[in-house]
Write a protein that holds these residues in place. Structure first.
Motif, PDB file in Angstrom:
ATOM      1  N   GLY A  74     -38.489 -14.181 -45.905  1.00 42.75           N
ATOM      2  CA  GLY A  74     -39.262 -13.812 -44.619  1.00 42.75           C
ATOM      3  C   GLY A  74     -39.958 -15.012 -43.955  1.00 42.75           C
ATOM      4  O   GLY A  74     -39.800 -15.399 -42.696  1.00 42.75           O
ATOM      5  N   ASP A  75     -40.546 -15.867 -44.868  1.00 42.37           N
ATOM      6  CA  ASP A  75     -41.292 -16.920 -44.224  1.00 42.37           C
ATOM      7  C   ASP A  75     -40.320 -18.238 -43.804  1.00 42.37           C
ATOM      8  O   ASP A  75     -40.644 -18.520 -42.728  1.00 42.37           O
ATOM      9  CB  ASP A  75     -41.998 -17.473 -45.304  1.00 42.37           C
ATOM     10  N   ILE A  76     -39.303 -18.135 -44.230  1.00 47.28           N
ATOM     11  CA  ILE A  76     -38.109 -19.121 -43.872  1.00 47.28           C
ATOM     12  C   ILE A  76     -37.323 -18.761 -42.610  1.00 47.28           C
ATOM     13  O   ILE A  76     -37.352 -19.439 -41.643  1.00 47.28           O
ATOM     14  CB  ILE A  76     -36.908 -19.270 -44.993  1.00 47.28           C
ATOM     15  N   VAL A  77     -37.267 -17.412 -42.161  1.00 53.11           N
ATOM     16  CA  VAL A  77     -36.523 -16.984 -41.155  1.00 53.11           C
ATOM     17  C   VAL A  77     -37.780 -16.681 -40.027  1.00 53.11           C
ATOM     18  O   VAL A  77     -37.465 -17.130 -39.061  1.00 53.11           O
ATOM     19  CB  VAL A  77     -35.751 -15.466 -41.198  1.00 53.11           C
ATOM     20  N   GLY A  78     -38.991 -16.507 -40.395  1.00 48.67           N
ATOM     21  CA  GLY A  78     -39.896 -16.285 -39.604  1.00 48.67           C
ATOM     22  C   GLY A  78     -40.434 -17.545 -38.929  1.00 48.67           C
ATOM     23  O   GLY A  78     -40.664 -17.812 -37.757  1.00 48.67           O
ATOM     24  N   GLY A  79     -40.575 -18.625 -39.831  1.00 45.05           N
ATOM     25  CA  GLY A  79     -40.823 -19.971 -39.589  1.00 45.05           C
ATOM     26  C   GLY A  79     -39.786 -20.572 -38.645  1.00 45.05           C
ATOM     27  O   GLY A  79     -40.084 -21.494 -37.804  1.00 45.05           O
ATOM     28  N   ALA A  80     -38.721 -20.216 -38.762  1.00 45.47           N
ATOM     29  CA  ALA A  80     -37.260 -20.625 -37.810  1.00 45.47           C
ATOM     30  C   ALA A  80     -37.409 -20.146 -36.447  1.00 45.47           C
ATOM     31  O   ALA A  80     -37.128 -20.851 -35.232  1.00 45.47           O
ATOM     32  CB  ALA A  80     -36.246 -20.365 -38.348  1.00 45.47           C
ATOM     33  N   PHE A  81     -37.817 -18.696 -36.157  1.00 44.34           N
ATOM     34  CA  PHE A  81     -37.689 -18.015 -35.058  1.00 44.34           C
ATOM     35  C   PHE A  81     -38.910 -17.261 -34.679  1.00 44.34           C
ATOM     36  O   PHE A  81     -39.118 -16.643 -33.660  1.00 44.34           O
ATOM     37  CB  PHE A  81     -36.665 -16.979 -35.206  1.00 44.34           C
ATOM     38  N   ALA A 114     -42.381 -23.588 -43.513  1.00 40.82           N
ATOM     39  CA  ALA A 114     -40.902 -22.893 -44.382  1.00 40.82           C
ATOM     40  C   ALA A 114     -39.769 -22.763 -43.430  1.00 40.82           C
ATOM     41  O   ALA A 114     -38.504 -23.022 -44.110  1.00 40.82           O
ATOM     42  CB  ALA A 114     -41.415 -21.612 -44.722  1.00 40.82           C
ATOM     43  N   GLY A 115     -39.700 -22.636 -42.123  1.00 42.02           N
ATOM     44  CA  GLY A 115     -38.587 -22.438 -41.270  1.00 42.02           C
ATOM     45  C   GLY A 115     -37.719 -23.705 -41.220  1.00 42.02           C
ATOM     46  O   GLY A 115     -36.622 -23.717 -40.797  1.00 42.02           O
ATOM     47  N   ALA A 116     -38.359 -25.026 -41.659  1.00 41.94           N
ATOM     48  CA  ALA A 116     -37.478 -26.046 -42.032  1.00 41.94           C
ATOM     49  C   ALA A 116     -36.318 -26.044 -42.717  1.00 41.94           C
ATOM     50  O   ALA A 116     -35.185 -26.334 -42.554  1.00 41.94           O
ATOM     51  CB  ALA A 116     -38.275 -27.485 -42.163  1.00 41.94           C
ATOM     52  N   VAL A 117     -36.433 -25.003 -43.676  1.00 40.70           N
ATOM     53  CA  VAL A 117     -35.641 -24.842 -44.722  1.00 40.70           C
ATOM     54  C   VAL A 117     -34.280 -24.159 -44.099  1.00 40.70           C
ATOM     55  O   VAL A 117     -33.105 -24.464 -44.473  1.00 40.70           O
ATOM     56  CB  VAL A 117     -36.122 -23.785 -45.915  1.00 40.70           C
ATOM     57  N   PHE A 118     -34.457 -23.119 -43.296  1.00 37.34           N
ATOM     58  CA  PHE A 118     -33.576 -22.488 -42.459  1.00 37.34           C
ATOM     59  C   PHE A 118     -32.649 -23.657 -41.783  1.00 37.34           C
ATOM     60  O   PHE A 118     -31.448 -23.306 -41.615  1.00 37.34           O
ATOM     61  CB  PHE A 118     -34.012 -21.490 -41.385  1.00 37.34           C
ATOM     62  N   TRP A 119     -33.337 -24.497 -41.079  1.00 30.61           N
ATOM     63  CA  TRP A 119     -32.694 -25.546 -40.146  1.00 30.61           C
ATOM     64  C   TRP A 119     -31.765 -26.419 -41.169  1.00 30.61           C
ATOM     65  O   TRP A 119     -30.769 -26.930 -40.841  1.00 30.61           O
ATOM     66  CB  TRP A 119     -33.576 -25.981 -39.089  1.00 30.61           C
ATOM     67  N   MET A 120     -32.163 -26.451 -42.368  1.00 33.05           N
ATOM     68  CA  MET A 120     -31.538 -27.506 -43.284  1.00 33.05           C
ATOM     69  C   MET A 120     -30.221 -26.561 -43.722  1.00 33.05           C
ATOM     70  O   MET A 120     -29.171 -27.298 -43.893  1.00 33.05           O
ATOM     71  CB  MET A 120     -32.183 -27.600 -44.654  1.00 33.05           C
ATOM     72  N   ILE A 173     -37.394 -27.436 -36.567  1.00 33.00           N
ATOM     73  CA  ILE A 173     -36.079 -27.987 -36.310  1.00 33.00           C
ATOM     74  C   ILE A 173     -35.905 -29.437 -36.500  1.00 33.00           C
ATOM     75  O   ILE A 173     -34.987 -29.874 -37.229  1.00 33.00           O
ATOM     76  CB  ILE A 173     -35.858 -27.519 -34.674  1.00 33.00           C
ATOM     77  N   GLN A 174     -36.838 -30.157 -36.101  1.00 29.47           N
ATOM     78  CA  GLN A 174     -36.674 -31.551 -36.269  1.00 29.47           C
ATOM     79  C   GLN A 174     -36.866 -32.195 -37.685  1.00 29.47           C
ATOM     80  O   GLN A 174     -35.871 -32.762 -38.328  1.00 29.47           O
ATOM     81  CB  GLN A 174     -38.046 -32.360 -35.646  1.00 29.47           C
ATOM     82  N   GLN A 175     -37.551 -31.548 -38.605  1.00 26.48           N
ATOM     83  CA  GLN A 175     -37.756 -31.846 -39.969  1.00 26.48           C
ATOM     84  C   GLN A 175     -36.373 -31.241 -40.691  1.00 26.48           C
ATOM     85  O   GLN A 175     -36.020 -32.038 -41.580  1.00 26.48           O
ATOM     86  CB  GLN A 175     -38.879 -31.381 -40.518  1.00 26.48           C
ATOM     87  N   GLY A 176     -36.145 -30.208 -40.478  1.00 31.18           N
ATOM     88  CA  GLY A 176     -35.045 -29.562 -41.027  1.00 31.18           C
ATOM     89  C   GLY A 176     -33.676 -30.553 -40.629  1.00 31.18           C
ATOM     90  O   GLY A 176     -32.767 -30.657 -41.771  1.00 31.18           O
ATOM     91  N   VAL A 227     -26.101 -34.542 -33.315  1.00 31.54           N
ATOM     92  CA  VAL A 227     -25.588 -34.020 -34.451  1.00 31.54           C
ATOM     93  C   VAL A 227     -24.972 -32.480 -34.251  1.00 31.54           C
ATOM     94  O   VAL A 227     -24.003 -32.214 -34.880  1.00 31.54           O
ATOM     95  CB  VAL A 227     -26.870 -34.323 -35.580  1.00 31.54           C
ATOM     96  N   VAL A 228     -25.981 -31.828 -33.619  1.00 32.82           N
ATOM     97  CA  VAL A 228     -25.623 -30.431 -33.498  1.00 32.82           C
ATOM     98  C   VAL A 228     -24.302 -30.199 -32.678  1.00 32.82           C
ATOM     99  O   VAL A 228     -23.407 -29.272 -33.041  1.00 32.82           O
ATOM    100  CB  VAL A 228     -26.782 -29.566 -33.012  1.00 32.82           C
ATOM    101  N   CYS A 229     -24.289 -30.743 -31.607  1.00 33.83           N
ATOM    102  CA  CYS A 229     -23.120 -30.721 -30.625  1.00 33.83           C
ATOM    103  C   CYS A 229     -21.963 -31.062 -31.279  1.00 33.83           C
ATOM    104  O   CYS A 229     -20.714 -30.451 -31.165  1.00 33.83           O
ATOM    105  CB  CYS A 229     -23.418 -31.362 -29.128  1.00 33.83           C
ATOM    106  N   ALA A 230     -21.720 -32.249 -31.981  1.00 31.36           N
ATOM    107  CA  ALA A 230     -20.761 -32.725 -32.578  1.00 31.36           C
ATOM    108  C   ALA A 230     -20.127 -31.839 -33.709  1.00 31.36           C
ATOM    109  O   ALA A 230     -19.077 -31.472 -33.762  1.00 31.36           O
ATOM    110  CB  ALA A 230     -21.135 -34.118 -33.262  1.00 31.36           C
ATOM    111  N   GLY A 231     -21.075 -31.363 -34.633  1.00 32.05           N
ATOM    112  CA  GLY A 231     -20.976 -30.437 -35.655  1.00 32.05           C
ATOM    113  C   GLY A 231     -20.239 -29.140 -35.057  1.00 32.05           C
ATOM    114  O   GLY A 231     -19.196 -28.478 -35.614  1.00 32.05           O
TER     115      GLY A 231
END
Length: 494
Positions: free
Chosen positions: A253-260, A95-101, A274-277, A24-28
């Motif tokens: 901060g929670d969203i970005v911090g949860g992602a990285f 919260a990081g899942a939101v970033f990946w969404m 990442i998986q859930q997002g 999905v990521v590579c195709a996008g």
């Protein structure tokens, strides 16, 4: 049941972690680079195209407009994935899942453009409407561009089976289950043994009334429901955010911090985010999944790229607007998650801030969201059944099975139904992405043709003479028609 659920979860984790997420990521990213970020570069054009009006045909019937096709796809997109799915993603991935969404939406907009432009190019005329009367509507989607663009029918049949099972049955069970879950927290007496069967029966009856009129009835319902449900939900969310405005910096901060964040990296939380997002992002906006092109093909536009742009806009509308609002509702109110997930978590977050009345309003909103999704989901199955067979008895049987599944979904287990949805969604995406990667070169040629005409100050019009080397294209005129006229091409079959 627990053994079955564990098996489904194991299949899900392997399918998404090692195959679907990288694909999905590579195709996008590939589509974004090749199209020069069409989903961002032509955003103003998306808004302009959305306002295009379809002219009435000679017989007085009104074709499905760009906006009508947008609402069919939005009806399926903007469903419980936006309320229950986001809540589940935050519960399981943080919260990081939101970033990946968000990342999924920005990258996936290019995938949505490619698949919907191809669906418009390779659409066919539908000989009959849902009630058996003659019609001038179109049908199309991945099954059709696989057969006509790739020259192979078997992957089209495989996809048609997958989307019919996924949307017609599994996803409709998800919608029914979510309505029942939210209603049980809002209606007195919901603990009675009769409550879930009563809700399931009511949903089956209402859906039966809505789908019996064919695609025109479907668009007449969705063009009303989708704007209403979006506005009401956004108003609720805006009220929550304004009352918790001071918490927004912490939320971001929670969203970005949860992602990285290093803490999440050490605990293995980034992988879960990442998986859930990605999972919930695809369930919500359907970019690359192959579902929205079925709605996009129903529109009557002057150029295939127009519907590609409209469906790309739908991804942003769904994820960056509706899903983000759900995330802000949950994360600004910081409820105790406990063992809860899904729509009841969002409902609790609303009632914590606005009071008990907000939970009742959300029940009505979820009903509109999920019910409109059922309508769109049903249509996707109907369109693909038309690809597989035109036997008259098949469609009534399909309708009866859909209504039965809606009833049974109200009685089912939340966890098992959502996990099944992930499995079937993954199989659909796999088949569709493997088809649109080689076909994307045609979509990019269409885009070049469209932008060249726009630079010349024209409202772009596509004819077969512009790309005479393409085969399998039947619902576009050979040469431009006179102003004010629309060419009527002979009916085609799959």
């Amino acid at each position: 049941m627990s053994t079955l659920d564990s098996l489904i979860v194991a299949v899900n984790d392997g399918l998404w972690t090692y195959l679907l997420i990288p694909l999905v990521v590579c195709a996008g990213l590939y589509f974004t680079v090749r199209s020069r970020a069409v989903q961002l570069r032509l955003f103003p054009e998306m808004l302009r195209v959305l306002k295009d009006k379809s002219q009435p045909r000679a017989d007085g019937t009104k074709p499905v407009s760009s906006f009508g096709a947008f609402t069919i796809s939005a009806a399926a997109r903007v469903g419980t994935g936006n309320i229950a799915g986001v809540a589940t993603a935050i519960t399981l991935g943080g919260a990081g899942a939101v970033f990946w969404m968000w990342v999924m939406a920005l990258v996936g907009g290019a995938s949505a453009f490619v698949e919907s432009a191809l669906a418009q190019l390779y659409k066919v005329r539908d000989g009959k409407d849902g009630d058996g009367t003659p019609s001038g509507t179109y049908r199309g989607g991945p099954a059709y561009y696989m057969q006509r663009g790739l020259g192979k029918r078997w992957p089209g049949v495989l996809f048609a089976v997958a989307i019919t099972v996924t949307f017609g049955f599994v996803f409709n069970a998800v919608q029914s289950n979510t309505i029942t879950s939210v209603a049980s927290g809002s209606v007195s007496g919901s603990g009675s043994s009769w409550f879930a069967p009563a809700v399931g029966l009511l949903l089956a009856v209402l859906l039966g009334v809505a789908i019996c009129g064919g695609v025109r009835r479907i668009t007449s319902v969705t063009t009303v429901l989708v704007p209403v449900m979006a506005v009401v939900y956004l108003l609720l969310g805006t009220a929550v955010v304004l009352l918790n405005l001071g918490d927004l910096p912490r939320v971001f901060g929670d969203i970005v911090g949860g992602a990285f964040g290093f803490k999440e990296l050490a605990a293995g939380g980034i992988g879960a985010a990442i998986q859930q997002g990605v999972r919930r992002g695809m369930f919500s906006n359907e970019a690359g999944l192959g579902s929205a092109p079925n709605a996009g093909a129903a529109a009557e536009v002057t150029h295939p790229v127009k519907q590609g742009l409209v469906q790309s806009l739908g991804v942003f509308f769904d994820t960056l607007l509706i899903c983000s609002m759900t995330a802000f509702i949950i994360l600004t109110t910081t409820p105790e998650l406990g063992g809860r997930q899904g729509a009841d978590l969002t409902q609790s977050a609303l009632t914590d801030t606005l009071g008990g009345w907000a939970g009742h309003v959300l029940t009505a909103v979820v009903f509109l969201l999920a019910f409109s999704s059922m309508i769109g989901n049903y249509y996707y199955g109907e369109s693909n059944i038309g690809f597989m067979t035109r036997r008259a008895w098949v469609l009534p049987v399909y309708r009866a099975l859909v209504l039965a599944v809606v009833f049974l979904g109200a009685l089912g287990s939340v966890g098992v139904i959502w996990n099944l949805a992930d499995v079937f969604m993954g199989l659909m995406a796999l088949i569709n992405l493997l088809a649109i990667i080689p076909l994307s070169a045609i979509a990019f040629r269409l885009l070049d043709d469209y932008t060249a005409q726009r630079r010349s100050g024209l409202d772009p019009v596509f004819t077969r003479s512009r790309m005479p080397d393409l085969t399998g294209v039947e619902c576009w005129p050979d040469t431009p028609t006179a102003p004010g006229r629309r060419e009527t091409v002979g009916a085609g079959t799959a």
